[in-house]
Design a protein around this motif. Structure first.
Motif, PDB file in Angstrom:
ATOM      1  N   ASN A 144       0.813  -1.216   0.000  1.00  0.00           N
ATOM      2  CA  ASN A 144       0.000   0.000   0.000  1.00  0.00           C
ATOM      3  C   ASN A 144       0.847   1.267   0.000  1.00  0.00           C
ATOM      4  O   ASN A 144       0.416   2.301  -0.509  1.00  0.00           O
ATOM      5  N   ASN A 145       2.041   1.210   0.580  1.00  0.00           N
ATOM      6  CA  ASN A 145       2.906   2.385   0.614  1.00  0.00           C
ATOM      7  C   ASN A 145       3.258   2.888  -0.777  1.00  0.00           C
ATOM      8  O   ASN A 145       3.513   4.084  -0.976  1.00  0.00           O
ATOM      9  N   LEU A 146       3.301   1.990  -1.742  1.00  0.00           N
ATOM     10  CA  LEU A 146       3.703   2.374  -3.093  1.00  0.00           C
ATOM     11  C   LEU A 146       2.721   3.335  -3.741  1.00  0.00           C
ATOM     12  O   LEU A 146       3.072   4.064  -4.671  1.00  0.00           O
ATOM     13  N   LYS A 147       1.491   3.339  -3.263  1.00  0.00           N
ATOM     14  CA  LYS A 147       0.472   4.184  -3.881  1.00  0.00           C
ATOM     15  C   LYS A 147       0.747   5.662  -3.687  1.00  0.00           C
ATOM     16  O   LYS A 147       0.131   6.508  -4.339  1.00  0.00           O
ATOM     17  N   THR A 148       1.685   6.005  -2.802  1.00  0.00           N
ATOM     18  CA  THR A 148       2.027   7.410  -2.570  1.00  0.00           C
ATOM     19  C   THR A 148       3.053   7.920  -3.583  1.00  0.00           C
ATOM     20  O   THR A 148       3.344   9.113  -3.616  1.00  0.00           O
ATOM     21  N   LEU A 149       3.620   7.030  -4.393  1.00  0.00           N
ATOM     22  CA  LEU A 149       4.652   7.407  -5.356  1.00  0.00           C
ATOM     23  C   LEU A 149       4.087   7.476  -6.772  1.00  0.00           C
ATOM     24  O   LEU A 149       3.109   6.811  -7.098  1.00  0.00           O
ATOM     25  N   THR A 150       4.731   8.264  -7.606  1.00  0.00           N
ATOM     26  CA  THR A 150       4.453   8.270  -9.037  1.00  0.00           C
ATOM     27  C   THR A 150       5.573   7.500  -9.712  1.00  0.00           C
ATOM     28  O   THR A 150       6.729   7.930  -9.689  1.00  0.00           O
ATOM     29  N   ILE A 151       5.226   6.358 -10.297  1.00  0.00           N
ATOM     30  CA  ILE A 151       6.241   5.462 -10.846  1.00  0.00           C
ATOM     31  C   ILE A 151       5.957   5.287 -12.341  1.00  0.00           C
ATOM     32  O   ILE A 151       4.992   4.645 -12.728  1.00  0.00           O
ATOM     33  N   LYS A 152       6.824   5.842 -13.174  1.00  0.00           N
ATOM     34  CA  LYS A 152       6.565   5.892 -14.610  1.00  0.00           C
ATOM     35  C   LYS A 152       7.269   4.766 -15.370  1.00  0.00           C
ATOM     36  O   LYS A 152       7.626   4.929 -16.536  1.00  0.00           O
ATOM     37  N   LYS A 153       7.474   3.661 -14.717  1.00  0.00           N
ATOM     38  CA  LYS A 153       7.997   2.453 -15.355  1.00  0.00           C
ATOM     39  C   LYS A 153       7.157   1.278 -14.875  1.00  0.00           C
ATOM     40  O   LYS A 153       6.546   1.328 -13.805  1.00  0.00           O
ATOM     41  N   PRO A 154       7.106   0.185 -15.645  1.00  0.00           N
ATOM     42  CA  PRO A 154       6.366  -0.990 -15.188  1.00  0.00           C
ATOM     43  C   PRO A 154       6.931  -1.520 -13.865  1.00  0.00           C
ATOM     44  O   PRO A 154       8.135  -1.494 -13.636  1.00  0.00           O
ATOM     45  N   ILE A 155       6.029  -2.013 -13.024  1.00  0.00           N
ATOM     46  CA  ILE A 155       6.390  -2.456 -11.673  1.00  0.00           C
ATOM     47  C   ILE A 155       6.284  -3.967 -11.540  1.00  0.00           C
ATOM     48  O   ILE A 155       5.271  -4.569 -11.888  1.00  0.00           O
ATOM     49  N   PHE A 156       7.354  -4.567 -11.002  1.00  0.00           N
ATOM     50  CA  PHE A 156       7.303  -5.935 -10.503  1.00  0.00           C
ATOM     51  C   PHE A 156       7.051  -5.850  -9.001  1.00  0.00           C
ATOM     52  O   PHE A 156       7.739  -5.116  -8.292  1.00  0.00           O
ATOM     53  N   LEU A 157       6.087  -6.600  -8.522  1.00  0.00           N
ATOM     54  CA  LEU A 157       5.764  -6.591  -7.093  1.00  0.00           C
ATOM     55  C   LEU A 157       6.220  -7.908  -6.472  1.00  0.00           C
ATOM     56  O   LEU A 157       5.902  -8.997  -6.969  1.00  0.00           O
ATOM     57  N   SER A 158       6.989  -7.806  -5.387  1.00  0.00           N
ATOM     58  CA  SER A 158       7.527  -8.992  -4.730  1.00  0.00           C
ATOM     59  C   SER A 158       7.367  -8.831  -3.226  1.00  0.00           C
ATOM     60  O   SER A 158       6.697  -7.941  -2.755  1.00  0.00           O
ATOM     61  N   GLY A 159       7.970  -9.738  -2.475  1.00  0.00           N
ATOM     62  CA  GLY A 159       7.968  -9.625  -1.026  1.00  0.00           C
ATOM     63  C   GLY A 159       6.963 -10.521  -0.352  1.00  0.00           C
ATOM     64  O   GLY A 159       5.854 -10.102   0.004  1.00  0.00           O
ATOM     65  N   GLY A 160       7.299 -11.800  -0.217  1.00  0.00           N
ATOM     66  CA  GLY A 160       6.444 -12.715   0.541  1.00  0.00           C
ATOM     67  C   GLY A 160       5.130 -13.059  -0.112  1.00  0.00           C
ATOM     68  O   GLY A 160       4.160 -13.407   0.566  1.00  0.00           O
ATOM     69  N   LEU A 161       5.038 -12.975  -1.422  1.00  0.00           N
ATOM     70  CA  LEU A 161       3.800 -13.336  -2.105  1.00  0.00           C
ATOM     71  C   LEU A 161       3.532 -14.830  -1.956  1.00  0.00           C
ATOM     72  O   LEU A 161       4.420 -15.660  -2.160  1.00  0.00           O
ATOM     73  N   SER A 162       2.300 -15.172  -1.599  1.00  0.00           N
ATOM     74  CA  SER A 162       1.916 -16.562  -1.378  1.00  0.00           C
ATOM     75  C   SER A 162       0.512 -16.799  -1.910  1.00  0.00           C
ATOM     76  O   SER A 162      -0.205 -15.848  -2.264  1.00  0.00           O
ATOM     77  N   LEU A 163       0.095 -18.054  -1.959  1.00  0.00           N
ATOM     78  CA  LEU A 163      -1.273 -18.362  -2.386  1.00  0.00           C
ATOM     79  C   LEU A 163      -2.293 -17.741  -1.448  1.00  0.00           C
ATOM     80  O   LEU A 163      -3.407 -17.414  -1.849  1.00  0.00           O
ATOM     81  N   GLU A 164      -1.899 -17.545  -0.190  1.00  0.00           N
ATOM     82  CA  GLU A 164      -2.822 -17.023   0.812  1.00  0.00           C
ATOM     83  C   GLU A 164      -3.021 -15.514   0.716  1.00  0.00           C
ATOM     84  O   GLU A 164      -4.089 -14.992   1.057  1.00  0.00           O
TER      85      GLU A 164
END
Length: 209
Positions: A144-164
């Protein structure tokens, strides 16, 4: 339409059952070239894959000559910089016409001006958690913190992603996610992926359930 249906899949930290993972047709496959990682591919790694996935070499604060040599040797389509590489490092590497993923690791967000400084010299950003070791921490990133930034390149999202927890990506309405990056939560042991979990993930993302 579900947000997951439009997001690409990167499976990172591959080493021991690469061919099985390739058969699932992820969009990106990541290979860690940092010898202090438990998922280090080793010196005898050979990229003989014929599938259509983009192959990514993951590096951590390594000399540019080493990055270039390994990228050429292993025929990587792009490189991922997972350390403290600065803008000048990316400028020099970009001169060799390599596609670059720059990682920002840690739940403390970079400042907007830091993001902007890298923009002309990288192709993607990846956001991950950070521990003393690099790659596949298993800790969940506070997306959710990322929503405060303006990011003008495609984003890969990582960090503990799981089926849950992966369905929670649906809630990030203001964040345009290009791809998700899965690693430690989808493996049996470091470097050996859990094929059944990856199959379940693919079904979630393509709505084949």
């Amino acid at each position: 339409m579900s947000k997951l249906a439009n997001i690409k899949l990167k499976v990172c930290g591959l080493r021991d059952n690469i061919t099985e993972v390739a058969a699932l047709k992820p969009d990106f496959m990541g290979f860690i070239c940092y010898d202090k990682s438990p998922r280090y591919i080793g010196k005898d790694f050979s990229n003989n894959l014929k599938n259509e996935a983009f192959k990514i070499g993951v590096f951590v604060n390594q000399p540019i000559d080493e990055v270039l040599d390994l990228a050429k040797k292993h025929r990587f389509d792009m490189v991922q910089l997972h350390g403290n590489e600065n803008v000048d490092y990316c400028v020099e590497l970009k001169a060799y016409d390599l596609k670059i993923i720059k990682v920002f690791a840690g739940n403390k967000l970079p400042a907007q001006h830091e993001i902007d400084a890298f923009l002309p010299f990288v192709d993607y950003f990846l956001f991950d958690t950070k521990l003393e070791t690099y790659g596949g921490t298993g800790m969940t990133f506070d997306w959710n913190n990322l929503k405060t930034l303006t990011i003008k390149k495609p984003i890969f999202l990582s960090g503990g992603l799981s089926l849950e927890n992966i369905a929670s990506i649906e809630e990030l309405n203001r964040l345009e996610i290009f791809a998700i990056d899965v690693n430690s939560k989808f493996e049996i042991s470091p470097g050996r992926k859990d094929i059944e979990k990856l199959k379940s993930l693919k079904k979630m993302m393509t709505h084949e359930i």
